[in-house]
Design a protein around this motif. Structure first.
Motif, PDB file in Angstrom:
ATOM      1  N   PHE A  76      45.961  -0.058   2.763  1.00  0.00           N
ATOM      2  CA  PHE A  76      47.023   0.759   3.265  1.00  0.00           C
ATOM      3  C   PHE A  76      48.033  -0.715   3.007  1.00  0.00           C
ATOM      4  CE2 PHE A  76      43.668  -2.317   5.445  1.00  0.00           C
ATOM      5  CZ  PHE A  76      44.994  -3.377   6.395  1.00  0.00           C
ATOM      6  N   LEU A  77      49.746  -0.040   3.667  1.00  0.00           N
ATOM      7  CA  LEU A  77      50.709  -0.983   3.188  1.00  0.00           C
ATOM      8  C   LEU A  77      50.600  -2.139   4.215  1.00  0.00           C
ATOM      9  CD1 LEU A  77      53.046   2.237   2.485  1.00  0.00           C
ATOM     10  CD2 LEU A  77      51.937   0.440   0.787  1.00  0.00           C
ATOM     11  N   PRO A  78      50.874  -3.178   4.332  1.00  0.00           N
ATOM     12  CA  PRO A  78      51.647  -4.160   5.401  1.00  0.00           C
ATOM     13  C   PRO A  78      52.990  -3.359   6.495  1.00  0.00           C
ATOM     14  CG  PRO A  78      53.455  -4.358   3.148  1.00  0.00           C
ATOM     15  CD  PRO A  78      51.964  -3.805   3.011  1.00  0.00           C
ATOM     16  N   GLY A  79      52.706  -3.728   8.007  1.00  0.00           N
ATOM     17  CA  GLY A  79      53.474  -3.594   9.185  1.00  0.00           C
ATOM     18  C   GLY A  79      54.782  -3.387   8.480  1.00  0.00           C
ATOM     19  N   ASP A  80      54.777  -3.836   9.631  1.00  0.00           N
ATOM     20  CA  ASP A  80      57.448  -4.472   9.572  1.00  0.00           C
ATOM     21  C   ASP A  80      56.772  -5.377   9.722  1.00  0.00           C
ATOM     22  OD1 ASP A  80      59.944  -4.077  10.658  1.00  0.00           O
ATOM     23  OD2 ASP A  80      58.917  -5.701  11.548  1.00  0.00           O
TER      24      ASP A  80
ATOM     25  N   TYR B  53      51.191 -12.218   4.121  1.00  0.00           N
ATOM     26  CA  TYR B  53      51.029 -11.776   4.016  1.00  0.00           C
ATOM     27  C   TYR B  53      50.143 -10.704   3.096  1.00  0.00           C
ATOM     28  CZ  TYR B  53      49.075  -7.208   6.409  1.00  0.00           C
ATOM     29  OH  TYR B  53      47.813  -6.544   6.702  1.00  0.00           O
TER      30      TYR B  53
ATOM     31  N   ARG C 203      53.826  -0.887  18.401  1.00  0.00           N
ATOM     32  CA  ARG C 203      52.615  -0.797  18.923  1.00  0.00           C
ATOM     33  C   ARG C 203      51.700  -0.543  19.462  1.00  0.00           C
ATOM     34  NH1 ARG C 203      47.870  -5.135  19.405  1.00  0.00           N
ATOM     35  NH2 ARG C 203      47.618  -6.463  17.502  1.00  0.00           N
TER      36      ARG C 203
ATOM     37  N   ASP D 212      53.733 -11.973  15.486  1.00  0.00           N
ATOM     38  CA  ASP D 212      52.093 -11.599  15.717  1.00  0.00           C
ATOM     39  C   ASP D 212      51.435 -12.913  15.022  1.00  0.00           C
ATOM     40  OD1 ASP D 212      50.422 -10.450  17.053  1.00  0.00           O
ATOM     41  OD2 ASP D 212      50.273  -8.596  14.821  1.00  0.00           O
TER      42      ASP D 212
ATOM     43  N   LYS E 240      39.173 -11.578   8.913  1.00  0.00           N
ATOM     44  CA  LYS E 240      39.931 -10.584   8.053  1.00  0.00           C
ATOM     45  C   LYS E 240      39.965 -11.944   6.598  1.00  0.00           C
ATOM     46  CE  LYS E 240      41.340  -6.786   9.732  1.00  0.00           C
ATOM     47  NZ  LYS E 240      42.568  -5.910   9.945  1.00  0.00           N
TER      48      LYS E 240
ATOM     49  N   LYS F  15      44.968   4.158  10.199  1.00  0.00           N
ATOM     50  CA  LYS F  15      45.872   3.217   9.595  1.00  0.00           C
ATOM     51  C   LYS F  15      47.142   2.712   9.728  1.00  0.00           C
ATOM     52  CE  LYS F  15      47.121   4.699   4.299  1.00  0.00           C
ATOM     53  NZ  LYS F  15      48.407   6.129   3.814  1.00  0.00           N
TER      54      LYS F  15
ATOM     55  N   HIS G  61      45.100 -13.016   7.302  1.00  0.00           N
ATOM     56  CA  HIS G  61      44.964 -12.812   8.677  1.00  0.00           C
ATOM     57  C   HIS G  61      44.928 -13.870   9.235  1.00  0.00           C
ATOM     58  CE1 HIS G  61      43.818  -9.841  12.195  1.00  0.00           C
ATOM     59  NE2 HIS G  61      44.580  -9.612  11.263  1.00  0.00           N
TER      60      HIS G  61
ATOM     61  N   LEU H  98      55.226  -8.548  12.020  1.00  0.00           N
ATOM     62  CA  LEU H  98      54.029  -9.466  11.728  1.00  0.00           C
ATOM     63  C   LEU H  98      53.508 -10.734  12.026  1.00  0.00           C
ATOM     64  CD1 LEU H  98      53.214  -7.284   8.828  1.00  0.00           C
ATOM     65  CD2 LEU H  98      51.405  -7.616  10.721  1.00  0.00           C
TER      66      LEU H  98
ATOM     67  N   LEU I 162      46.056  -0.288  11.242  1.00  0.00           N
ATOM     68  CA  LEU I 162      45.997  -1.411  10.182  1.00  0.00           C
ATOM     69  C   LEU I 162      46.664  -1.914   9.744  1.00  0.00           C
ATOM     70  CD1 LEU I 162      42.510   0.341   8.390  1.00  0.00           C
ATOM     71  CD2 LEU I 162      42.408  -1.962   9.987  1.00  0.00           C
ATOM     72  N   GLU I 163      48.007  -0.814   9.677  1.00  0.00           N
ATOM     73  CA  GLU I 163      49.417  -1.857   8.764  1.00  0.00           C
ATOM     74  C   GLU I 163      49.781  -2.681  10.017  1.00  0.00           C
ATOM     75  OE1 GLU I 163      50.603   2.179   5.905  1.00  0.00           O
ATOM     76  OE2 GLU I 163      51.143   1.926   7.666  1.00  0.00           O
ATOM     77  N   ARG I 164      49.761  -2.643  11.188  1.00  0.00           N
ATOM     78  CA  ARG I 164      50.155  -3.070  12.237  1.00  0.00           C
ATOM     79  C   ARG I 164      48.899  -4.393  12.946  1.00  0.00           C
ATOM     80  NH1 ARG I 164      54.946   0.065  13.990  1.00  0.00           N
ATOM     81  NH2 ARG I 164      54.525   1.788  13.588  1.00  0.00           N
ATOM     82  N   GLY I 165      48.906  -4.376  11.704  1.00  0.00           N
ATOM     83  CA  GLY I 165      47.692  -5.963  11.645  1.00  0.00           C
ATOM     84  C   GLY I 165      46.919  -5.281  13.540  1.00  0.00           C
ATOM     85  N   ILE I 166      46.583  -4.315  13.802  1.00  0.00           N
ATOM     86  CA  ILE I 166      45.837  -4.289  15.052  1.00  0.00           C
ATOM     87  C   ILE I 166      44.260  -4.406  14.737  1.00  0.00           C
ATOM     88  CG2 ILE I 166      44.814  -3.057  16.838  1.00  0.00           C
ATOM     89  CD1 ILE I 166      48.266  -1.256  17.249  1.00  0.00           C
ATOM     90  N   THR I 167      43.765  -5.306  15.516  1.00  0.00           N
ATOM     91  CA  THR I 167      42.326  -5.358  15.096  1.00  0.00           C
ATOM     92  C   THR I 167      41.255  -3.974  14.906  1.00  0.00           C
ATOM     93  OG1 THR I 167      42.096  -6.569  16.710  1.00  0.00           O
ATOM     94  CG2 THR I 167      42.599  -8.125  15.110  1.00  0.00           C
TER      95      THR I 167
ATOM     96  N   GLU J 219      40.473  -4.219  19.124  1.00  0.00           N
ATOM     97  CA  GLU J 219      41.779  -3.357  19.929  1.00  0.00           C
ATOM     98  C   GLU J 219      41.253  -1.669  19.260  1.00  0.00           C
ATOM     99  OE1 GLU J 219      45.326  -6.764  19.747  1.00  0.00           O
ATOM    100  OE2 GLU J 219      44.764  -5.611  17.949  1.00  0.00           O
TER     101      GLU J 219
END
Lengths: 355, 109
Positions: A219-223, A213, B42, A230, A175, B66, A170, A227, B69-74, B77
């Protein structure tokens, strides 16, 4: 995953999960024995219209040992400073012979911290001389600043055009430190700056620095692209750090991550998440098709995860010293329920998403 | 035993079994709404989280926490988004105070 802290390997703690039979039993039980969820082997058979088999050898992934300066909460290798298993120069020599005689395009070095193997630099230099197209080092970053003898690693990597792939869970200290240990974020930032200083991450140079990452919990990783954008923005704005790409990896339910899932009462939900996110397109592109994994002792596995579960390849040649090209010629790949981790969502491999 | 079972969220897709056309129309619409548009997925995830709280929907809170979290949102936020929802919800109550004031002013000379 705030409630779960562990600073020792499962091995050191003498946890039952240090035994791979125990892990495999957990993976085979539960929602898979009750028939609620389909087994991975059946699912992929349905997708492919047959069993999962190797195609060709492109990537030789070599585990140089379990020794590491960090004890990360999710480590699937159960690596740490207390692990003394390390690959010998003789086994490395066998790997070099395979590189020379086979179609291997990429040598992927992993660990533990591969740089801690005393013959690491010799191995890289020799592999380069053998003409392997790409050498990847999976660096935990902090090793570069851990001891004076490692401070010149960025120059060494640059001199040998090593592709550096670094874990960075992160862009926040909180994190990263929670997953990888106190102080890891700041040391990682220092190491990334050292890599940037010798040209890594600069699009003008041919030195590639990719980040890895993996989610900080169940939970799963997002797109992957989202990421990456970001991370690029946050690391540049906050620290002036540049990197090339980002690999988003799914945590597989084995070893210390399995321990975390069970201790935090997330195991069953996580397995459901993996099962329900099964993606046939990812299943057709899994990394075990063209990868061979070598353990620190020289034994051969379908992938790094099967290696950690002690599931040897389905072939009479079981050791790198006995390697023959037929090993990669339509060999049946061994699967269990952890394989759902590679086929969930956009899929997951050591090179990130597969779709 | 609560009326809400977290496992029921996994059965949400089954609503199409008893009314296929309407169920599929709903899921088509739902999936289209969350695609990239004038807003990013997002941003939509954070709106969904805020609404999940104002609607006090446990399934939606689970799902969009969930998703965040997967999108990396803190977590900061996420909590700010929840406060936006809470502020609108309390504002919506409080603004009715004007009705009360109007009524008092009309009735009480």
């Amino acid at each position: 995953m705030g409630q779960f802290k562990s600073l020792q390997s499962l091995h050191k703690r003498q946890s039952p999960l240090a035994q791979t039979e125990h892990q495999l039993k957990i993976l085979e039980d539960g929602i898979f024995t009750s028939g609620e969820a389909p087994r991975f082997g059946d699912r992929i058979q349905q997708t492919l219209g047959g069993a999962l088999k190797t195609t060709q050898l492109d990537i030789l992934q070599v585990n140089l040992g379990y020794m590491c300066n960090q004890v990360c909460a999710h480590c699937h290798v159960d690596a740490g400073p207390d692990r003394k298993e390390i690959m010998t120069k003789q086994t490395m020599q066998h790997c070099l012979e395979v590189i020379e005689s086979s179609s291997v395009k990429t040598l992927d070095l992993t660990g533990g911290a591969p740089e801690m193997n005393p013959n690491f630099r010799w191995f890289v230099t020799q592999a380069k001389a053998k003409g392997v197209k790409e050498i990847i080092v999976r660096s935990n970053l902090t090793i570069i600043v851990a001891n004076k003898k490692y401070h010149d690693l960025p120059e060494f990597f640059a001199r040998h055009q090593v592709h550096v792939v670094s874990s960075m869970p992160h862009w926040t200290k909180e994190k990263t430190d929670r997953q990888r240990g106190s102080g890891v974020f700041e040391d990682s930032i220092k190491a990334l700056k050292m890599l940037n200083d010798v040209g890594y991450g600069n699009p003008e140079s041919n030195l590639v620095l990719d980040l890895v990452y993996n989610p900080s919990g169940a939970f799963l990783p997002g797109d992957q692209d989202d990421l990456c954008q970001d991370f690029k923005r946050r690391l540049d704005e906050g620290f002036g750090i540049k990197f090339n790409g980002l690999f988003a990896l799914t945590n597989l339910p084995i070893s210390r991550f399995l321990d975390y899932l069970i201790a935090s009462d997330n195991y069953e939900d996580y397995m459901w998440t993996l099962v329900e996110s099964y993606n046939p397109a990812a299943a057709r592109a899994v990394m075990c098709l063209n990868t061979l994994s070598v353990s620190w002792e020289g034994y051969l596995y379908d992938c790094d995860f099967n290696q950690m579960l002690e599931m040897p390849i389905n072939h009479k040649s079981q050791h790198i010293s006995d390697y023959e090209p037929e090993v990669m010629d339509g060999r049946l790949i061994k699967v269990s329920q952890h394989c759902y981790g590679c086929t969930a969502g956009a899929g997951s491999s050591c090179q990130g998403a597969v779709t | 035993m609560s009326y809400y079972d977290p496992k029921d969220l996994r059965k949400f897709g089954r609503i199409t079994e008893w009314s296929e056309t309407l169920g599929e129309k709903f899921f088509d619409y739902y999936n289209s709404v969350f695609k990239e548009g004038a807003l990013t997925p997002r941003e939509k995830s954070l709106i969904a989280l805020a609404v999940a709280h104002t609607e006090m929907c446990p399934y939606c809170i689970d799902a969009y926490t969930k998703d965040g979290l997967e999108r990396g949102i803190t977590k900061e936020e996420m909590m700010e988004a929840v406060h936006v929802g809470a502020a609108i919800k309390s504002g919506a109550s409080l603004v009715h105070g004007v009705m009360m004031m109007n009524k008092v002013n009309k009735l009480d000379s």
